[in-house]
Design an enzyme around this catalytic site. Structure first.
Site, mmCIF file in Angstrom:
data_model
loop_
_atom_site.group_PDB
_atom_site.id
_atom_site.type_symbol
_atom_site.label_atom_id
_atom_site.label_comp_id
_atom_site.label_asym_id
_atom_site.label_seq_id
_atom_site.Cartn_x
_atom_site.Cartn_y
_atom_site.Cartn_z
ATOM 1 N N ARG A 17 0.851 -1.193 0.000
ATOM 2 C CA ARG A 17 0.000 0.000 0.000
ATOM 3 C C ARG A 17 0.894 1.253 0.000
ATOM 4 N NH1 ARG A 17 -0.877 4.730 2.082
ATOM 5 N NH2 ARG A 17 -0.413 3.943 4.169
ATOM 6 N N ASP A 18 1.443 1.621 1.148
ATOM 7 C CA ASP A 18 2.255 2.840 1.230
ATOM 8 C C ASP A 18 3.516 2.715 0.379
ATOM 9 O OD1 ASP A 18 2.806 5.396 2.090
ATOM 10 O OD2 ASP A 18 3.548 4.817 4.064
ATOM 11 N N HIS A 209 4.564 4.228 12.765
ATOM 12 C CA HIS A 209 4.776 4.098 11.311
ATOM 13 C C HIS A 209 5.859 5.105 10.918
ATOM 14 C CE1 HIS A 209 2.975 3.968 7.051
ATOM 15 N NE2 HIS A 209 3.767 5.024 7.007
ATOM 16 N N HIS A 211 9.117 6.581 8.532
ATOM 17 C CA HIS A 211 9.812 6.628 7.240
ATOM 18 C C HIS A 211 11.286 6.891 7.508
ATOM 19 C CE1 HIS A 211 6.434 6.954 4.145
ATOM 20 N NE2 HIS A 211 5.848 6.666 5.290
ATOM 21 N N CYS A 242 9.198 10.018 -0.198
ATOM 22 C CA CYS A 242 8.796 11.272 0.413
ATOM 23 C C CYS A 242 8.829 12.316 -0.697
ATOM 24 C CB CYS A 242 9.785 11.639 1.523
ATOM 25 S SG CYS A 242 9.581 13.314 2.145
ATOM 26 N N ASN A 251 9.496 4.055 3.519
ATOM 27 C CA ASN A 251 9.137 3.477 4.805
ATOM 28 C C ASN A 251 10.329 2.712 5.378
ATOM 29 O OD1 ASN A 251 5.852 3.463 5.029
ATOM 30 N ND2 ASN A 251 6.513 3.332 2.897
#
Lengths: 318, 318
Positions: A17-18, A209, A211, A242, A251
């Site tokens: 997903r991310d 979560h 990064h 990012c 991530n």
């Protein structure tokens, strides 16, 4: 999962997903399903698989329903998906997710940029979607973006994080996630924000979560562990990114995280070698070098025969 | 250096030595000198600039004397160079270094691979080179490679590290460096090895030299800080590598380290923005993307205007 081992940490895999949401090329649905199945087989018990969003906003997630319907979910695992509005929630529930993820940002400027409305307007809309999910027996995770810093505003008041977490909890959200959207967290910031959240809402144990935008993601996990926080979100291969730091990593990398946790005496129930295999598969699918380190080096227990390196290559290494 | 700030940590920059020694293309001497001068100007006070080794073994270091003679060393700084034998020590002294670095490995197999002799034979040879340097009024640093794990043998007995450190100290070495040559350290291993070294030799405060091969270098620095260790070696841009992990990152990245230290309330006396400029220069010189993160993202205080990113790019980021 390994037998006879007490798993004390939960990793939610968010790579599908991310991690890949901004990939330029569409990842075939069959590849997504194979990767998710491999993650489950490696012992990952919680996977954020996709987003039920407009395919115009995020074309990579256009196959959300097929992905959720296609995976082979072992007993005892949980599959979740992002759902930004009631249409998404309906679709996610129909497809059969265990949990939906609702989200907003801890800063007004990031929330307007991301969701085109104020924090208050987002909270009001979320109340409705949470009620929908709860009435359907589906769990709800509430994610707070830029919880450790905003790329437009800088420091974010912990009071804003606390206010949103309280609204989430009141609405029926079962799990709060604090997102370090653009990698602005440091161990000190993690201690401050999580400390103030715990003081205000002692019963909320957030998932974290991070990064790795500034190389500090694992340090931030270590800070979270020091606070007794046991749930972390990470992405296979360190996928993701990012928008403000082209070329910076995304991530925190799942296999790097799992390797660190195992080396530190924690148990995740995850087979690291199987995870590395999945990461190598993802790298092949995406067709570019991923930021993950352990997928290249292997765990420290992977030794090398003496003749595996020319003397000249090893020379004068310290 | 910044005025009025108490610097409590020392960073030794090793990028121009460990970082680039295996680069395929020769970095012009003028570029090396410009980069070292920029590092000094950024507030770095200790730089490992080159190696006085055979140009056949390490062609990149063939200009060692020119580099040392060419830099503009501010008062109060120290410049050191590797010197594996007495010929190298003589040359380094002639060129005008403040310190030489002698080295061997904590495991027999790595020492044989790296230096083609036993640890005992290396120690005997080092005694001689240390005496040479000391009699010339030059300081000596003693580096112990694979101190936290050997790629051929796995765990390395702390007793081997202690034995070598004691021999170094007896010979007149003024500073011990523990090298994590192939990135096998973890916080637990750092605590074990450094703890046993401190128990055996309480007056030895080692410098720590980590590689980020498995993404754990900053965690290992944090473990070192927790033990009260105040000297760390790092490389601009995260240059360097590991012969066993093609594609894995190299030395811990100086600007990522400095950013982490500053975010954690430590003072290094180094101007991070100037360091980032030097790293960008190095990336241009080497002509490839370096592993450094902060050189891309900047410190967290580098904010972005609201219109710096398209709404679609920021969409559904957590």
């Amino acid at each position: 999962m390994l037998q006879g081992v007490v798993v004390n940490l939960t990793i939610t895999e968010v790579g599908l997903r991310d991690g890949i949401q901004s990939e330029a090329h569409f990842v075939p649905t069959a590849d997504k399903i194979r990767l998710i199945d491999a993650l489950f087989a490696a012992g990952v018990r919680s996977i954020e698989a996709t987003s039920f969003v407009s395919p115009h906003a995020v074309p990579q997630m256009a196959d959300a329903e097929d992905v959720v319907r296609g995976v082979h979910k072992p007993i005892g695992t949980r599959l979740c998906a992002l759902a930004p509005n009631s249409r998404g929630v309906h679709a996610a529930i129909r497809a059969g997710v265990d949990d939906i993820v609702v989200f907003l940002s801890a800063s007004e400027s990031h929330n307007r940029k991301n969701l085109n409305r104020s924090i208050d307007a987002s909270l009001a809309a979320i109340e409705e979607t949470v009620a929908l999910a709860v009435s359907a027996g589906v769990g709800v995770k509430g994610a707070i973006a830029v919880a450790f810093g905003c790329p437009f505003e800088g420091d974010v008041e912990s009071s804003s994080v606390v206010r949103i977490a309280r609204a989430f909890t009141d609405a029926g959200v079962s799990r709060i996630t604090l997102g370090d959207t653009t990698g602005m967290a440091s161990p000190e910031v993690v201690k401050r924000v999580c400390g103030e959240l715990k003081d205000a809402l002692p019963n909320v144990e957030p998932a974290l979560h991070f990064h790795n935008t500034r190389g500090m993601a694992l340090l931030n996990v270590a800070a979270g562990l020091g606070l007794g926080i046991n749930t972390y979100e990470s992405a296979l291969g360190g996928t993701g990114g990012c928008p403000f730091a082209p070329g910076a990593t995304g991530n925190v990398c799942t296999e790097d995280l799992v390797n660190f946790l195992h080396e530190s005496g924690h148990e995740t129930g995850i087979n690291l070698e199987a995870l590395i295999d999945a990461s190598v598969d993802l790298e092949r699918v995406l067709g570019r070098t991923l930021p993950g380190q352990v997928m290249r080096a292997g765990p420290r227990s992977r030794l090398h025969p003496l003749d595996s390196v020319r003397t000249a290559t090893a020379k004068v290494t310290i």
